[in-house]
Design a protein around this motif. Sequence first.
Motif, PDB file in Angstrom:
ATOM      1  N   THR A  38      -7.664  -4.224   4.572  1.00 37.77           N
ATOM      2  CA  THR A  38      -6.656  -4.434   5.606  1.00 37.77           C
ATOM      3  C   THR A  38      -7.116  -3.811   6.910  1.00 37.77           C
ATOM      4  O   THR A  38      -7.857  -2.819   6.932  1.00 37.77           O
ATOM      5  N   ASP A  39      -6.660  -4.397   8.004  1.00 39.32           N
ATOM      6  CA  ASP A  39      -7.038  -3.897   9.319  1.00 39.32           C
ATOM      7  C   ASP A  39      -6.143  -2.735   9.747  1.00 39.32           C
ATOM      8  O   ASP A  39      -6.608  -1.786  10.374  1.00 39.32           O
ATOM      9  N   PHE A  40      -4.859  -2.835   9.404  1.00 37.31           N
ATOM     10  CA  PHE A  40      -3.894  -1.773   9.679  1.00 37.31           C
ATOM     11  C   PHE A  40      -3.008  -1.579   8.451  1.00 37.31           C
ATOM     12  O   PHE A  40      -2.708  -2.537   7.724  1.00 37.31           O
ATOM     13  N   TYR A  41      -2.588  -0.342   8.239  1.00 35.68           N
ATOM     14  CA  TYR A  41      -1.632  -0.039   7.166  1.00 35.68           C
ATOM     15  C   TYR A  41      -0.710   1.061   7.692  1.00 35.68           C
ATOM     16  O   TYR A  41      -1.190   2.070   8.232  1.00 35.68           O
ATOM     17  N   VAL A  42       0.597   0.862   7.553  1.00 38.55           N
ATOM     18  CA  VAL A  42       1.565   1.831   8.084  1.00 38.55           C
ATOM     19  C   VAL A  42       2.516   2.277   6.989  1.00 38.55           C
ATOM     20  O   VAL A  42       2.864   1.499   6.090  1.00 38.55           O
ATOM     21  N   PHE A  43       2.941   3.544   7.057  1.00 39.02           N
ATOM     22  CA  PHE A  43       3.935   4.044   6.101  1.00 39.02           C
ATOM     23  C   PHE A  43       4.597   5.301   6.640  1.00 39.02           C
ATOM     24  O   PHE A  43       4.185   5.851   7.664  1.00 39.02           O
ATOM     25  N   SER A  44       5.651   5.728   5.940  1.00 39.52           N
ATOM     26  CA  SER A  44       6.428   6.908   6.318  1.00 39.52           C
ATOM     27  C   SER A  44       6.345   7.968   5.239  1.00 39.52           C
ATOM     28  O   SER A  44       6.309   7.646   4.046  1.00 39.52           O
ATOM     29  N   ALA A  45       6.384   9.238   5.655  1.00 41.15           N
ATOM     30  CA  ALA A  45       6.292  10.335   4.693  1.00 41.15           C
ATOM     31  C   ALA A  45       7.562  10.503   3.871  1.00 41.15           C
ATOM     32  O   ALA A  45       7.513  10.913   2.719  1.00 41.15           O
ATOM     33  N   HIS A  46       8.703  10.174   4.453  1.00 38.73           N
ATOM     34  CA  HIS A  46       9.970  10.502   3.783  1.00 38.73           C
ATOM     35  C   HIS A  46      10.250   9.633   2.562  1.00 38.73           C
ATOM     36  O   HIS A  46      11.197   9.910   1.813  1.00 38.73           O
ATOM     37  N   LYS A  47       9.422   8.606   2.344  1.00 36.60           N
ATOM     38  CA  LYS A  47       9.578   7.786   1.143  1.00 36.60           C
ATOM     39  C   LYS A  47       8.526   8.102   0.095  1.00 36.60           C
ATOM     40  O   LYS A  47       8.417   7.383  -0.900  1.00 36.60           O
TER      41      LYS A  47
END
Length: 412
Positions: A223-232
């Motif tokens: 993948t070129d970009f991958y995004v996520f959040s810590a609170h999950k």
Amino acid sequence: MQTAVDHTLDIEQIRRDFPVLDQLVNGKPLVYFDNAATNQKPLPVIDALTRYYEGYNANIHRGIHYLAEKATAAFEASRRAIQQFVNARHWEEIIFTYGTTDGINLVAQTYGRRFLNEGDEIIITTMEHHSNIVPWQMLCEERGCILKVIPVDDNGELILEEYEKLLTPRTKFVSVVHVSNALGTINPVKTIIDMAHAVGAVVLIDGAQATSHVDIDVQALDTDFYVFSAHKLYGPTGMGVLYGKKALLDDMPPYRGGGEMIKEVTFEKTTYNEIPYKFEAGTPNIADVVAVKTALEYMATLGKENIAAHEHDLLQYATAQLSEIEGLRIIGQAKNKISVVSFVMDGIHHQDIGVILDQLGIAVRTGHHCTQPLMRRFNIAGTTRASFAVYNTKDEIDRLVQGLHRVKKMMS
């Protein structure tokens, strides 16, 4: 980080790590089934936050005193831990954001503004969270791009044959959720990425719901970009991650201006910093960045495979038990799912279900789950969603089932 190999977990011991679970709500023991919105935080994460504020609270990178250097070291140690967690090739490819939404907007407003032009096509899916719809709509309005949408079948799975038809030489960007927050569907993102790359498109994967449930390997996915959040993933709120391939990040303009993202400033011209700092303007969310490393270590101690196995067991049990309730219909029957059960009940509004369950100490999520187009696809206003984490039990699911029978009795 060492990973546990024993496929059995002591759930009662794990529950003791989460102090918020030990309370009464409306006189009933709390059952927390709203993990897809945010999961609870274990004591090691809470202690990491306390240690930072009590022991070495200081601004980072620019200070040379003891506290500043200690805070900087802890901050950058989290970057390295996240690099390992997603298997990024370079530590510079890890950008700290304020969450998944912030990461998507960063890409839309930097890569999108620089490289997407009138007539270029952007593809998303019917099951996207609003955070992966609205930024692309805004970009399309500004740049004259065309937004296309992959449809979803009755089981809540993407129709890949239709995706293939949407791909054209004008397709320049594909942005797809890894796991649906509303349905629990695990999308075949590797296939989606490969198909997009075949026409020369760049891909972003929204991993907000995926990171605590499935293995993430950005190099294997390509993948070129991958995004996520810590609170999950058992970490703090207000902290997220954007992974991007180094070459792409280098070519993207800064998102915000301010301290840290510069090399030199004059009134005539500013020279920007290198990645990742080019995208991290101002004083960051230091404490929460520091604590996310502890969250990753906590998950590694339990073993991600063990967590996934326990949650899958809960999903199967809940699906079977809820399916026995007359008039209840589960929305989203994908073959590959995480531990989310989203449902409607004949003649009963989802908000009424949530209110009654709350009176029984059971926390669920009701509404459209920031996926209004998906709800329209199923011709419903919203659902009741029960989502499970490592600390949940079958006994709690039994309480949910009992609660839903009470809902039926009260609303009939």
